[in-house]
Scaffold this motif. Structure first.
Motif, PDB file in Angstrom:
ATOM      1  N   VAL A 107      69.088  76.132  18.335  1.00  0.00           N
ATOM      2  CA  VAL A 107      69.279  76.686  19.678  1.00  0.00           C
ATOM      3  C   VAL A 107      69.514  75.554  20.676  1.00  0.00           C
ATOM      4  O   VAL A 107      68.953  74.473  20.541  1.00  0.00           O
ATOM      5  CB  VAL A 107      68.067  77.543  20.119  1.00  0.00           C
ATOM      6  N   ASP A 108      70.384  75.812  21.623  1.00  0.00           N
ATOM      7  CA  ASP A 108      70.535  74.955  22.796  1.00  0.00           C
ATOM      8  C   ASP A 108      70.152  75.805  23.997  1.00  0.00           C
ATOM      9  O   ASP A 108      70.551  76.973  24.087  1.00  0.00           O
ATOM     10  CB  ASP A 108      71.986  74.477  22.973  1.00  0.00           C
ATOM     11  N   VAL A 109      69.375  75.228  24.903  1.00  0.00           N
ATOM     12  CA  VAL A 109      68.956  75.945  26.102  1.00  0.00           C
ATOM     13  C   VAL A 109      69.351  75.112  27.303  1.00  0.00           C
ATOM     14  O   VAL A 109      68.956  73.949  27.422  1.00  0.00           O
ATOM     15  CB  VAL A 109      67.433  76.192  26.123  1.00  0.00           C
ATOM     16  N   PHE A 110      70.132  75.711  28.163  1.00  0.00           N
ATOM     17  CA  PHE A 110      70.518  75.083  29.419  1.00  0.00           C
ATOM     18  C   PHE A 110      69.753  75.817  30.512  1.00  0.00           C
ATOM     19  O   PHE A 110      69.858  77.042  30.639  1.00  0.00           O
ATOM     20  CB  PHE A 110      72.029  75.189  29.632  1.00  0.00           C
ATOM     21  N   ARG A 111      68.953  75.075  31.285  1.00  0.00           N
ATOM     22  CA  ARG A 111      68.100  75.681  32.311  1.00  0.00           C
ATOM     23  C   ARG A 111      68.442  75.091  33.668  1.00  0.00           C
ATOM     24  O   ARG A 111      68.613  73.882  33.810  1.00  0.00           O
ATOM     25  CB  ARG A 111      66.634  75.395  31.995  1.00  0.00           C
ATOM     26  N   ALA A 112      68.528  75.964  34.649  1.00  0.00           N
ATOM     27  CA  ALA A 112      68.743  75.522  36.024  1.00  0.00           C
ATOM     28  C   ALA A 112      67.754  76.273  36.915  1.00  0.00           C
ATOM     29  O   ALA A 112      67.515  77.463  36.717  1.00  0.00           O
ATOM     30  CB  ALA A 112      70.175  75.804  36.478  1.00  0.00           C
ATOM     31  N   VAL A 120      71.231  80.453  26.882  1.00  0.00           N
ATOM     32  CA  VAL A 120      70.669  80.207  25.558  1.00  0.00           C
ATOM     33  C   VAL A 120      71.797  80.365  24.547  1.00  0.00           C
ATOM     34  O   VAL A 120      72.489  81.389  24.524  1.00  0.00           O
ATOM     35  CB  VAL A 120      69.531  81.209  25.257  1.00  0.00           C
ATOM     36  N   VAL A 121      71.976  79.333  23.725  1.00  0.00           N
ATOM     37  CA  VAL A 121      73.006  79.370  22.684  1.00  0.00           C
ATOM     38  C   VAL A 121      72.282  79.361  21.337  1.00  0.00           C
ATOM     39  O   VAL A 121      71.762  78.335  20.905  1.00  0.00           O
ATOM     40  CB  VAL A 121      73.981  78.174  22.794  1.00  0.00           C
ATOM     41  N   GLU A 122      72.220  80.537  20.732  1.00  0.00           N
ATOM     42  CA  GLU A 122      71.610  80.703  19.408  1.00  0.00           C
ATOM     43  C   GLU A 122      72.680  80.363  18.379  1.00  0.00           C
ATOM     44  O   GLU A 122      73.766  80.925  18.422  1.00  0.00           O
ATOM     45  CB  GLU A 122      71.118  82.138  19.226  1.00  0.00           C
ATOM     46  N   VAL A 135      75.736  82.652  19.445  1.00  0.00           N
ATOM     47  CA  VAL A 135      75.545  83.766  20.362  1.00  0.00           C
ATOM     48  C   VAL A 135      75.105  83.176  21.696  1.00  0.00           C
ATOM     49  O   VAL A 135      74.131  82.421  21.757  1.00  0.00           O
ATOM     50  CB  VAL A 135      74.486  84.760  19.842  1.00  0.00           C
ATOM     51  N   PHE A 136      75.817  83.519  22.742  1.00  0.00           N
ATOM     52  CA  PHE A 136      75.551  83.000  24.090  1.00  0.00           C
ATOM     53  C   PHE A 136      74.828  84.078  24.892  1.00  0.00           C
ATOM     54  O   PHE A 136      75.376  85.152  25.135  1.00  0.00           O
ATOM     55  CB  PHE A 136      76.855  82.616  24.781  1.00  0.00           C
TER      56      PHE A 136
END
Length: 164
Positions: free
Chosen positions: A83-88, A98-100, A109-110
């Motif tokens: 997973v990649d998580v981009f938080r703002a 969240v990119v699963e 899956v975005f």
């Protein structure tokens, strides 16, 4: 147009702007994945809310039926182990992209999401103390696909995830 100026909340402008930025970032990032040969499913939740109940604890995103059905079909054949998580953080809101990912099948899956940490502080504390963040992608009839993560830090507000 509203005749009551008090009913108009100026803070909705930045909140709407923050959400639009997440959706634009999702589209651009998904396109990069596709250009690199990945299958990329972009989701467009109608609502996103923190939950803490006997049934579910985590972040609940409500999807339109066609997107939910596509997600359900896609997850039947994939193992999302990354997973990649981009938080703002913008004003009171936390925005997530969240990119699963299933690297073996090159499928992603975005999931864009948002929540107000001030209205969900006890839920965030439960998630933090449990050490598990669950993302529930569901439709209105309560069918859902869940993504479970043992690293809660990327999903939480910076002050909480930094242990402050």
């Amino acid at each position: 147009m509203s005749e009551n100026p008090a009913a108009e909340t100026p803070s909705n402008g930045p909140a709407q702007s923050g959400w639009e930025s997440v959706i634009e970032d999702m589209a651009a990032t998904a396109e990069e994945y596709r250009d690199d040969g990945w299958t990329a499913l972009e989701l467009h939740p109608g609502d996103s809310v923190l939950v803490d109940s006997e049934m579910r604890t985590g972040l609940d995103v409500v999807l339109p039926d066609p997107e939910y059905e596509e997600l359900e079909s896609l997850t039947a054949d994939c193992v999302f182990a990354d997973v990649d998580v981009f938080r703002a953080e913008h004003g009171r809101m936390i925005y997530l992209l969240v990119v699963e990912k299933d690297p073996d099948r090159r499928t992603a899956v975005f999931v864009p999401a948002y929540y107000d940490p001030s209205s969900g502080q006890s839920k965030l504390e439960t998630i933090d103390s449990d050490g598990t963040f669950t993302l529930f992608c569901r439709r209105l009839n309560d069918d859902y696909v869940e993504f479970v993560h043992d690293d809660v830090g990327p999903f939480l507000p910076a002050a909480l995830s930094d242990g402050q």
